[in-house]
Design a protein around this motif. Structure first.
Motif, short mmCIF file in Angstrom:
data_model
loop_
_atom_site.label_atom_id
_atom_site.label_comp_id
_atom_site.label_asym_id
_atom_site.label_seq_id
_atom_site.Cartn_x
_atom_site.Cartn_y
_atom_site.Cartn_z
N ARG A 160 -21.91 -9.07 -19.19
CA ARG A 160 -21.82 -9.94 -20.37
C ARG A 160 -20.66 -10.93 -20.26
O ARG A 160 -20.57 -11.86 -21.05
CB ARG A 160 -21.68 -9.08 -21.63
N LEU A 161 -19.77 -10.71 -19.28
CA LEU A 161 -18.61 -11.58 -19.11
C LEU A 161 -18.88 -12.74 -18.16
O LEU A 161 -18.14 -13.70 -18.13
CB LEU A 161 -17.42 -10.78 -18.61
N GLY A 162 -19.89 -12.65 -17.34
CA GLY A 162 -20.19 -13.70 -16.36
C GLY A 162 -20.14 -13.16 -14.95
O GLY A 162 -20.55 -12.03 -14.70
N SER A 163 -19.57 -13.93 -14.05
CA SER A 163 -19.55 -13.52 -12.64
C SER A 163 -18.32 -12.68 -12.33
O SER A 163 -17.26 -12.84 -12.92
CB SER A 163 -19.57 -14.75 -11.73
N VAL A 164 -18.50 -11.77 -11.39
CA VAL A 164 -17.41 -10.94 -10.87
C VAL A 164 -17.40 -11.16 -9.37
O VAL A 164 -18.37 -10.85 -8.69
CB VAL A 164 -17.62 -9.44 -11.19
N THR A 165 -16.30 -11.75 -8.85
CA THR A 165 -16.23 -12.04 -7.42
C THR A 165 -14.93 -11.51 -6.84
O THR A 165 -13.91 -11.40 -7.52
CB THR A 165 -16.32 -13.55 -7.15
N LEU A 166 -15.00 -11.21 -5.56
CA LEU A 166 -13.84 -10.74 -4.82
C LEU A 166 -13.37 -11.87 -3.92
O LEU A 166 -14.14 -12.41 -3.14
CB LEU A 166 -14.23 -9.52 -3.98
N GLN A 167 -12.09 -12.25 -4.06
CA GLN A 167 -11.49 -13.28 -3.22
C GLN A 167 -10.20 -12.72 -2.65
O GLN A 167 -9.17 -12.70 -3.33
CB GLN A 167 -11.22 -14.56 -4.01
N GLY A 168 -10.29 -12.21 -1.42
CA GLY A 168 -9.13 -11.59 -0.80
C GLY A 168 -8.72 -10.35 -1.57
O GLY A 168 -9.52 -9.45 -1.76
N ASP A 169 -7.46 -10.32 -2.02
CA ASP A 169 -6.95 -9.18 -2.77
C ASP A 169 -7.00 -9.40 -4.27
O ASP A 169 -6.25 -8.79 -5.03
CB ASP A 169 -5.51 -8.87 -2.35
N LEU A 171 -9.70 -9.82 -7.72
CA LEU A 171 -11.02 -9.74 -8.33
C LEU A 171 -11.03 -10.74 -9.47
O LEU A 171 -10.11 -10.75 -10.30
CB LEU A 171 -11.28 -8.33 -8.86
N ILE A 172 -12.03 -11.60 -9.51
CA ILE A 172 -12.07 -12.67 -10.52
C ILE A 172 -13.30 -12.46 -11.41
O ILE A 172 -14.42 -12.36 -10.93
CB ILE A 172 -12.11 -14.05 -9.85
N ILE A 173 -13.03 -12.37 -12.72
CA ILE A 173 -14.09 -12.27 -13.72
C ILE A 173 -14.11 -13.60 -14.45
O ILE A 173 -13.12 -13.99 -15.07
CB ILE A 173 -13.83 -11.12 -14.70
N ALA A 174 -15.21 -14.33 -14.33
CA ALA A 174 -15.30 -15.67 -14.93
C ALA A 174 -16.55 -15.77 -15.79
O ALA A 174 -17.62 -15.33 -15.40
CB ALA A 174 -15.31 -16.74 -13.84
N GLY A 175 -16.39 -16.37 -16.96
CA GLY A 175 -17.50 -16.54 -17.88
C GLY A 175 -18.11 -17.90 -17.80
O GLY A 175 -17.65 -18.84 -17.25
#
Length: 175
Positions: A160-169, A171-175
């Motif tokens: 429900r928050l949007g995308s969850v991506t891993l970039q190196g060390d 974790l990015i949660i973006a709506g």
């Protein structure tokens, strides 16, 4: 043959790293947590940042164990979660559930978790309000799990928050 072994090893490594294997049936009966306030941030997480002027983003640094933890406001209480992209729903420890006023009756615990070590018991609940990165979610499906060592922030909130991506060390949660 060696390529297959390396590929299989990588699959196992990323499966363990990103999806610890908790899956849950949707809750049939629910209790609710009380309303909350804005979200406090863990010392490792950056405050929400704006992208394109509207969407908020949360960046979480990997801890010394290689995991991503986040302090989340749940019903006015700060709860420390392990971000678990492999969990179908938010899973609460019994202690966290108790602090939130979620006290399932013992008869509500049933076999509903599929874990690496087999089937586990859980009681379905519903979190009234959960705030992450300035985004308020209401009616979040969750379960209370006996003997769980840390609450898990699963897909019932993450999707429900949007995308969850891993970039190196991070974790990015973006709506």
């Amino acid at each position: 043959m060696n390529r297959l072994i390396v590929i299989a090893g990588l699959v196992v490594f990323f499966s363990v790293l990103l999806a610890p294997g908790l899956s849950v049936e949707p809750p049939a009966k629910a209790r609710t947590a009380k309303a909350g306030h804005s979200s406090p941030w863990s010392k490792d997480a950056a405050a929400p940042t704006k992208r394109d002027g509207t969407a908020e983003m949360v960046e979480i640094a990997r801890d010394s164990q290689g995991q991503f933890h986040l302090e989340v406001d749940v019903g006015g209480e700060s709860v420390r979660f392990l971000v678990d992209t492999g969990a179908d729903v938010v899973a609460l420890t019994e202690d966290d559930a108790e602090r939130l006023g979620l006290r399932p009756d013992p008869s509500e615990y049933r076999p509903m978790l599929q874990t690496a070590s087999g089937t586990g018991l859980a009681a379905p609940v519903e979190i009234d309000r959960l705030t992450i990165g300035g985004r308020e979610l209401t009616g979040v499906a969750a379960v209370v799990v006996p003997d769980l060592s840390v609450s898990l922030l699963g897909q019932s909130a993450l999707r429900r928050l949007g995308s969850v991506t891993l970039q190196g060390d991070r974790l990015i949660i973006a709506g």
